[in-house]
Design an enzyme around this catalytic site. Structure first.
Site, PDB file in Angstrom:
ATOM      1  N   CYS A   1     -14.981  -3.820  -0.210  1.00 19.43           N
ATOM      2  CA  CYS A   1     -13.571  -4.020   0.167  1.00 19.43           C
ATOM      3  C   CYS A   1     -12.981  -5.139  -0.689  1.00 19.43           C
ATOM      4  CB  CYS A   1     -13.469  -4.381   1.637  1.00 19.43           C
ATOM      5  SG  CYS A   1     -14.014  -6.065   1.974  1.00 19.43           S
TER       6      CYS A   1
ATOM      7  N   CYS B   1     -15.833  -9.043   5.870  1.00 14.91           N
ATOM      8  CA  CYS B   1     -15.792  -9.384   7.291  1.00 14.91           C
ATOM      9  C   CYS B   1     -16.152  -8.129   8.077  1.00 14.91           C
ATOM     10  CB  CYS B   1     -14.397  -9.893   7.680  1.00 14.91           C
ATOM     11  SG  CYS B   1     -13.215  -8.582   8.027  1.00 14.91           S
TER      12      CYS B   1
ATOM     13  N   LYS C   1      -6.156   6.809  12.027  1.00 17.78           N
ATOM     14  CA  LYS C   1      -6.528   7.282  10.692  1.00 17.78           C
ATOM     15  C   LYS C   1      -7.069   8.697  10.744  1.00 17.78           C
ATOM     16  CE  LYS C   1      -7.735   2.714   8.916  1.00 17.78           C
ATOM     17  NZ  LYS C   1      -8.835   1.874   8.407  1.00 17.78           N
TER      18      LYS C   1
ATOM     19  N   ARG D   1      -1.833   6.490   9.591  1.00 16.95           N
ATOM     20  CA  ARG D   1      -1.868   5.974   8.216  1.00 16.95           C
ATOM     21  C   ARG D   1      -1.979   7.122   7.211  1.00 16.95           C
ATOM     22  NH1 ARG D   1      -4.090   0.695   8.276  1.00 16.95           N
ATOM     23  NH2 ARG D   1      -3.281  -0.433  10.067  1.00 16.95           N
TER      24      ARG D   1
ATOM     25  N   ARG E   1       0.856  -1.190   0.000  1.00 13.42           N
ATOM     26  CA  ARG E   1       0.000   0.000   0.000  1.00 13.42           C
ATOM     27  C   ARG E   1       0.893   1.241   0.000  1.00 13.42           C
ATOM     28  NH1 ARG E   1      -3.752  -0.327   4.863  1.00 13.42           N
ATOM     29  NH2 ARG E   1      -4.780  -1.924   3.623  1.00 13.42           N
TER      30      ARG E   1
ATOM     31  N   CYS F   1     -13.497  -2.377   6.199  1.00 14.51           N
ATOM     32  CA  CYS F   1     -12.603  -1.554   5.373  1.00 14.51           C
ATOM     33  C   CYS F   1     -13.353  -0.656   4.390  1.00 14.51           C
ATOM     34  CB  CYS F   1     -11.622  -2.437   4.616  1.00 14.51           C
ATOM     35  SG  CYS F   1     -10.498  -3.293   5.715  1.00 14.51           S
TER      36      CYS F   1
ATOM     37  N   CYS G   1      -7.537 -11.179   0.938  1.00 12.29           N
ATOM     38  CA  CYS G   1      -7.591 -10.766   2.339  1.00 12.29           C
ATOM     39  C   CYS G   1      -7.737 -11.981   3.245  1.00 12.29           C
ATOM     40  CB  CYS G   1      -8.744  -9.797   2.570  1.00 12.29           C
ATOM     41  SG  CYS G   1      -8.886  -9.397   4.308  1.00 12.29           S
TER      42      CYS G   1
ATOM     43  N   LYS H   1      -3.903   1.153  14.848  1.00 10.65           N
ATOM     44  CA  LYS H   1      -3.801   2.087  13.724  1.00 10.65           C
ATOM     45  C   LYS H   1      -4.477   3.413  14.056  1.00 10.65           C
ATOM     46  CE  LYS H   1      -7.651  -0.355  11.552  1.00 10.65           C
ATOM     47  NZ  LYS H   1      -7.974  -1.233  10.414  1.00 10.65           N
TER      48      LYS H   1
END
Ligand SMILES: Cc1cc2nc3c(=O)[nH]c(=O)nc-3n(C[C@H](O)[C@H](O)[C@H](O)COP(=O)(O)O)c2cc1C
Ligand code: SF4
Length: 1431
Positions: A1295, A1340, A1075, A1003, A934, A1344, A1301, A1073
């Site tokens: 996603c 899931c 964001k 991120r 990424r 995302c 994934c 994380k």
């Protein structure tokens, strides 16, 4: 022809033998060695390694020549033999013709000679000068023909030797045909009959000298009922007795023995020539027993022969009267014979032996004496006055009843440790005295102290004599100086003692609490001798049960300890060698010694034959392997397997293995056959190794997501810590047909689909259902992982942990023995599956009754604490870990778990192609690992050159596609590990990077890309870039690993010289994380409230410029299905700041989260939970305190939508932007839709920028007016301008999910387009084609694609199954609510169809779908994250 001694004119037998030895030599090196003059201690100390032994003065040339592979003949004295045990063993293993001639008189004790009898050499004895010379030649010739070492004892005293000139022996006899007789090869190499082959070879060599000699000879009455046996000369047999004179003692041929004995022999009385007898039964007795007694299950050829031994000297000098007494005594013994030394005391006295008769001692004393046999005696023999058994003082009887023994290693260890400390202090005192020139040391004392200091750890130097000498010198000079006095005070420590802790079974049973651990872990020079007294049947039967000798394994695992497993009655020589090596080893040593006895008490009344047989069987069967382990040696020499039979099996295996390899490479078509053979061959070694390892345990698992595998690996780790021989496999890697051969099986199975078995267990499960195997020998336990609410309806309760319950039941049906009830882990439990697992584990180990092989105190804790993510970060040396080595390792396509976690911080994830998993697993292949990369792209802005760089990298190293992510950046998928570095470099060459694109850091910072606000965009884009660089980790690891031309040697440790510093993050970075997004109302195209930190631009009254930002904190999408402690949350407003404070606010918010985020539970570590835990007021305080100023009250704003605005827009800056629809952000060439190629062409033509949107679409930005036409044509040519989609599709987002994934439970990106096709029909029918409804899908619950603020959301639960949510707001400012759980496509359509139609009919003017479903009560509004799950 025979040689005559007269021809030799030899001055002594030794000279004659030396000469004869040399005479056999074409290529033989003859070395003559008179009595060793070096101290025994020095040699013993040096004997630990062959290489070192070569330096020993007198034996040096011999050892060096042997080590060089030469055929060597040498004359050595008997005491030197002991030191040459390693040389003999080595020669035996290398099949080397080493011959040692040893002068031994008929009156000498032959203990030293017999001590080497298990060293793999032949033992020959001559009894006259003539024989001495002849047998010297016999030994040399037979050694060369058989390729084994020989020890030849001959009568004669050692002395100066002169080698005489003599015509070569070969002129007199046909040496060549002896050495290579027809058929000899087969005799020699017949592994089953080494004794017979050796006997034949020796007999034939003797025949070269006429018919004077035989390896075994009988004299006396042809019908004698009693036969005396001797090694070498014996007494004249008198009356009805006979004499069996054995010249070839090792190997002893059973056939020759039987042939020589008269059929009438009912008693054989072994006349031993040993006085220093550390075992109660002499070596001759044991060898006779070994040769004559039938093996396990063998038919008895003749009635049992009674075997008695007599401990005395000079068998040849027995008087007739003494023989008569012995004969008489033997007669009185019933079958089977019992040997009682007391009963022959008279003989011992009569013979004047040094042994003390037991008669006359009290019973207790007698027992003590007997109990001190044999290992204690051995220690005393070997180490004499140096021996120090530290725990003996506390023990009534160390050797006594092992199970009730009160020996205490901790006590002994304390004494030894104190002793060691004392020595250390002495060394310091000596050093101080030697260094200080003002200390008036006499020359002698100075020299003696120097000598001591230089060799204090060598038993050869630090002798009792030197200690005594030093003591005297110091006593004389102590007054002269306090430094001398100080040394004198510590003089007791001069002599290097051989320190031992001696204990019995119980130590091995409970290593942790016994203090053995302390001794091992201390690193001190402490030796431990641990007796194991289990009898053979016990050892054999319990091969699969916890074994006491695990203490050896435990010690080996420790890594720095010398370990030996010995059995005195199986290999006396090996015991000697092990004890010598343990003593010389400069650290802790453990010798685990087998001493079988019954009823827990070692007793003289216990038949020697039984002990012998017990030992032999235990060793031969592998139940008690003999081995030595020296961790200081080279890896391939560390482990020495001394069990002859086992060694042969291993050699056989290796031979087969080589042969297989040869066949395999020559004829690949034979692969199948080879592998079957190979499997069998491997079985031998497995069995052998299993014998060394401990009870077997097979752990099988089936797991899709990794929980089950983790649980299985925990069971495996625990098994290993208990000394078990563990294999841990995916279920499908194991053949059900093999189950009957498994003793203990633990199956760990998760639940997938609807009560289904995870992919990697399906074949196994199927086979198990149809198998007809009998598992009566197999014990098992099953643990299942499931979710009791996965299928919430009552009638679906059957799916809860179904596979585990099915497997448990089926194994029982197949007659397997259930160890414990099936254990069930439930995701619904507060602690998830771990709660059930902890209970299961406890029950399992309790039922198996296997204790942890570990340290006191630390052992219990069963679970070796797994490294946490936090620890991983901290020890990574600022994100280095072992990434550099891992990516440079070409042997596999993956990296380990911990490097994998660190790699995220570098912007890459390891993934595998899940489409390929089942086949790969079935083929036993590694998963199809690859990496997602990424890019860090603040604000989602890329130049055409950058686009093209990514496009090229996708082709060169990726899967030929790019993903425009939901956070405004590029992702490449399918990059192989070997291409990872080159891809990273390519990205950097394109002036982008991937730093902190993933991981527990800030991120990629996203910012609104809405072209209609183009005049404001440069500012927010700049803010995104500023924040991104301000919060960028400052570690140099990224540059070092990916960009430096020289790859770093790598690793957290090696690169610790690098002085990195993370002023904002610290070594542990963030708890999770982080964001950030920036939005410009009224457009919420970034979903600004879905992130940890959001900036909502506040415009001035003209709407033309930004004055500041409302700061939003605490948004986040991820959650876990059914776990109400996890939930999505939308950000709350902290306050307003002027725009010049925007960057610093980001820092301070992040720092509060850094310091207060939950680092113990990653599921609770996001900032949103910190907000809910502490409240907004607390947060405001924290942030303001760090800012040093107060936030202002939030300013009003309004969002109207969170989608993108498609098509051409002319901006106020006079430039043009085209926003194009890219389904789910996937830039790929598809049949008829070469999107990727088309966009590359656009990039080549484009002069402006690309803007990636947070909805995964693309803006061709900043097109000059003059280029619009050309660009429009290009777009049209490739149909990139097509926006003729339903508004539902234009507002859809999915996603990545499958196949890359690892967390996906269901399809998403690949499925949503099809679902929208179906929904479009409903939409069209309802007349809503142009009415935007935001629909999002994820594979899931991690969210995302930000499903939880969409108007319609589908979140994957199982393949083809989704939870359906409704009611998010069109502007993304309200969370949705579960509408139906676990629905498939049909249900989705059935459920959504009516609602959509109702919306079309009943909506208010301008009312959005999300608001409508709430107004209509179809779902309740979700007001905040915490009530997300409330329905
Ligand atoms: C797609 C899917 C389907 C599931 N179906 C069931 C089920 O039918 N019954 C059940 O008890 N648990 C079910 N679960 C829960 C899992 O078994 C549970 O989360 C387990 O911990 C997953 O283990 P794993 O990571 O080893 O695959 C399901 C989970 C997933 C992801
Ligand atoms: S939402 Fe889940 S399935 Fe989709 S990409 Fe994220 S983690 Fe994977």
């Amino acid at each position: 022809m025979a040689l005559q001694t007269s021809e030799l004119r030899a001055p002594s037998a030794v000279a004659a033998v030396a000469y004869a030895a040399a005479a056999t030599a074409d290529s033989t090196t003859a070395i003559v060695h008179s009595a060793a003059t070096a101290t025994a201690g020095a040699l013993i100390a040096e004997s630990r390694r062959l290489a070192k032994l070569a330096q020993a003065v007198e034996l040096g040339p011999l050892v060096a020549a042997t080590a060089a592979g030469e055929a060597v003949s040498a004359v050595v004295d008997a005491p030197s033999l002991l030191k040459l045990i390693p040389v003999l063993r080595d020669a035996a293993q290398r099949k080397q013709a080493l011959v040692l001639h040893v002068p031994v008189s008929s009156a000498d004790d032959v203990s030293d000679v017999l001590a080497v009898r298990d060293a793999g050499c032949a033992l020959l004895r001559s009894s006259s000068p003539q024989q001495a010379v002849d047998f010297a030649l016999v030994a040399s010739l037979a050694a060369r023909r058989l390729a084994i070492p020989f020890v030849h004892c001959f009568p004669g005293a050692a002395g100066p030797v002169k080698v005489l000139a003599y015509a070569p022996f070969a002129e007199h006899v046909d040496v060549a045909s002896y050495l290579d007789p027809a058929g000899a090869a087969s005799e020699v190499t017949t592994a089953q009959l080494p004794a017979e082959a050796a006997h034949t070879a020796v007999a034939q060599a003797m025949a070269l000298f006429g018919d004077h000699y035989a390896p075994v000879e009988y004299a006396g009455a042809p019908d004698a009922p009693v036969v005396y046996a001797t090694f070498g000369t014996g007494p004249e047999p008198a009356g009805p007795t006979g004499l069996l004179q054995i010249s070839l003692f090792r190997p002893l041929s059973p056939q020759a023995l039987r042939a020589a004995l008269p059929a009438t022999a009912a008693r054989i009385i072994a006349l031993e020539q040993v006085t220093r007898q550390p075992t109660p039964w002499g070596p001759l007795l044991f060898d006779l027993a070994g040769a004559l007694l039938p093996g396990d299950g063998a038919a008895q050829a003749r009635p049992p022969i009674l075997l008695d031994a007599v401990s005395t000297v000079a068998p040849a000098e027995f008087t007739a009267e003494q023989l008569a007494r012995v004969t008489e005594h033997a007669k009185g013994l019933d079958s089977p014979a019992h040997f009682n030394p007391a009963e022959i005391a008279g003989i011992a006295e009569a013979a004047g032996a040094a042994s003390v008769p037991l008669a006359g001692l009290s019973l207790e004393e007698q027992q003590q004496r007997v109990e001190n046999i044999p290992y204690g005696q051995l220690l005393r023999e070997l180490f004499g006055p140096r021996l120090h058994v530290a725990n003996a003082a506390e023990s009534q009887s160390i050797w006594g009843d092992a199970r009730s023994s009160t020996t205490n290693p901790e006590f002994g260890f304390g004494r030894l440790a104190a002793d060691e400390r004392g020595r250390a202090r002495l060394a310091q005192a000596v050093t101080a005295a030697l260094r200080d020139v003002s200390v008036p040391l006499s020359k002698r004392l100075h020299a003696a102290l120097n000598a001591w200091l230089g060799g204090k750890d060598s038993a050869g130097v630090a002798t009792a004599e030197l200690a005594a000498e030093l003591g005297d010198l110091l006593a004389a000079e102590r007054q002269a100086h306090p430094a001398i006095e100080a040394v004198h005070a510590l003089r007791a420590h001069f002599a290097r003692r051989s320190s031992w802790l001696v204990g019995a079974d119980e130590w091995a049973y409970d290593i942790g609490s016994s203090g053995v651990h302390h001794a091992i872990s201390s690193g001190l020079n402490v030796n431990m001798l641990v007796l194991d007294t289990a009898t053979y049947p016990f050892v054999a039967e319990h091969k699969g049960a916890p074994r006491k000798k695990d203490i050896g394994l435990y010690a080996m695992n420790y890594g720095s300890t010398y370990v030996a497993s010995v059995a005195v009655y199986a290999s006396y020589t090996q015991v000697l060698q092990a004890l010598l090596e343990a003593d010389a080893f400069p650290g802790p040593a453990v010798v685990v010694a087998y001493l079988p006895h019954t009823n827990g008490v070692f007793s003289a009344s216990y038949s020697p034959i039984e002990v012998l047989q017990q030992s032999k069987r235990a060793v031969d069967s592998g139940a008690w392997p003999l081995y030595r382990w020296d961790p200081t040696l080279a890896a391939d020499q560390r482990f020495q397997l001394d069990s002859e039979k086992l060694r042969r099996s291993v050699e056989d295996f290796l031979r087969r293995d080589n042969a297989l390899a040869a066949i395999g490479s020559a004829a690949p078509a034979l692969g199948g056959i080879d592998s079957a053979l190979e499997t069998r061959a491997r079985g031998d070694v497995d069995e052998l190794v299993g014998g060394l390892r401990g009870p077997p345990l097979l752990v099988l698992f089936a797991s899709d997501g990794g929980n089950g595998e983790e649980a299985a690996r925990r069971v495996a780790r625990q098994g290993r810590r208990r000394g078990m021989d563990v294999r841990c496999l995916g279920m499908d890697e194991f053949d059900v047909e093999e189950l009957p051969f498994e003793k203990t099986v633990v199956a760990v199975v998760s639940t997938a689909g609807q009560g289904e078995v995870p992919t990697n267990g399906r074949e196994f499960f199927k086979s198990l259902q149809s198998a007809s195997v009998n598992l009566s020998e197999t014990a098992y336990a099953v643990f299942g992982l499931g979710d009791s609410h996965y299928w919430p309806r009552e009638e679906d309760a059957i799916f809860y942990n179904k596979p585990a319950r099915d497997i448990d039941r089926r194994l029982a049906e197949l007659s397997a023995t259930r160890i414990v009830d099936v254990g069930l882990g439930d995701d619904q439990d507060a602690d998830g599956w771990e709660a059930g697992f902890t209970d299961f584990e406890q029950l399992l180990w309790a039922a198996l009754n296997i204790d942890v092989v570990g340290a006191a105190g630390q052992a219990e804790e069963d679970e070796e604490p797994k490294r946490t993510d936090e620890e991983n970060k901290v020890i990574s040396n600022y994100l280095r870990g072992t990434i550099a080595q891992a990516i440079a390792d070409p042997s596999c396509g993956y990296v380990d778990e911990w490097d994998g976690k660190l790699l995220k911080f570098h912007g890459t994830y390891m993934q595998d192609d899940r489409d390929l998993r089942p086949e790969r697993l079935a083929r036993g292949e590694e998963k199809a690992f690859s990496f997602m990369i990424r890019v860090r792209l603040p604000g989602g802005i890329a130049t055409p050159a950058q686009w093209l760089a990514m496009d090229r990298l996708a082709d060169e190293h990726g899967n030929h596609t790019m993903k425009i992510t939901t956070r405004q950046t590029f992702q490449l998928h399918g990059v192989l590990k070997r291409n990872l570095r080159e891809t990273m470099r390519g990205i950097n060459r394109g002036l982008m990077d991937t730093i902190a694109a993933c991981g527990d850091v800030n991120r990629n910072v996203v910012a609104s890309a809405n072209p209609q606000q183009a005049h404001l965009q440069p500012e927010v884009a700049q803010l995104a870039a500023d924040i991104s660089s301000h919060l960028l980790p400052s570690t140099s690891a990224y540059h070092e690993i990916w960009l430096a031309d020289e790859l770093v040697a790598g690793g957290a440790e090696q690169t610790s010289s690098v002085e990195d510093h993370e002023p904002l993050y610290g070594a542990a970075y963030l708890p999770r994380k982080f964001k950030i997004a920036i939005a410009i109302p009224p457009e919420n195209d970034v979903d600004v409230v879905a992130y940890d930190l959001g900036y909502i631009a506040i415009l001035d009254s003209s709407g033309q410029s930004i004055v500041g930002y409302n700061i939003m904190i605490g948004g986040g999408m991820g959650m876990t299905h059914n776990n109400k402690k996890t939930y999505p949350r939308l950000a709350s407003c902290l306050g307003y700041v002027p725009k010049d404070k925007a960057v610093i606010v980001a820092e301070k918010v992040m720092v509060v989260q850094r310091d207060h985020g939950d680092r113990t539970n990653r599921k609770h570590a996001r900032l949103k939970y910190t907000v809910d835990d502490h409240g907004m007021d607390w947060w405001r305080e924290q942030v303001e305190e760090r800012l040093g100023f107060q936030l202002e009250a939030p300013r009003p704003y309004e969002f109207t939508r969170n989608g993108d605005r498609y098509g051409w827009v002319k901006t106020t800056r006079g430039l043009n932007n085209f926003t194009m629809f890219i389904q789910n952000g996937r830039v790929a060439d598809l049949p008829g839709q070469p999107l990727k190629t088309a966009l590359a062409e656009v990039a080549r033509a484009h002069t402006g920028l690309f803007r990636l949107t947070c909805n995964g679409h693309l803006i061709i930005a900043d097109v000059r007016d003059e280029d619009v036409g050309r660009m429009s044509e290009l777009l049209a040519k490739h149909r990139l301008d097509n926006l003729d989609y339903s508004a539902l599709r234009l507002h859809s987002m999915a996603c990545v999910a499958l196949p890359t994934c690892g967390l996906a439970m269901a399809e998403s990106e690949r499925y949503l387009p099809r679902l929208i096709d179906l929904l479009d029909a409903i939409i069209d029918e309802a007349g809503l084609r142009n009415d935007a409804i935001v629909i999002r899908m994820t594979g899931c619950p991690n969210g995302c694609a930000r499903p939880y603020n969409a108007e319609i959301a589908l979140v994957g639960k199982a393949p083809g199954t989704y939870n359906l949510y409704l009611g998010g707001s069109h502007s993304g400012e309200r969370l949705n609510k579960i509408f139906r759980e676990s629905v498939d496509e049909d249900q989705i359509l059935q459920l959504l169809g009516p609602v959509i139609k109702q919306y079309a009919l009943e909506r208010n003017g301008g009312e959005r779908f999300g608001d409508f479903v709430i107004r209509k009560g179809i779902v309740k509004a979700t007001r905040e994250g915490k009530d997300f799950h409330d329905v």
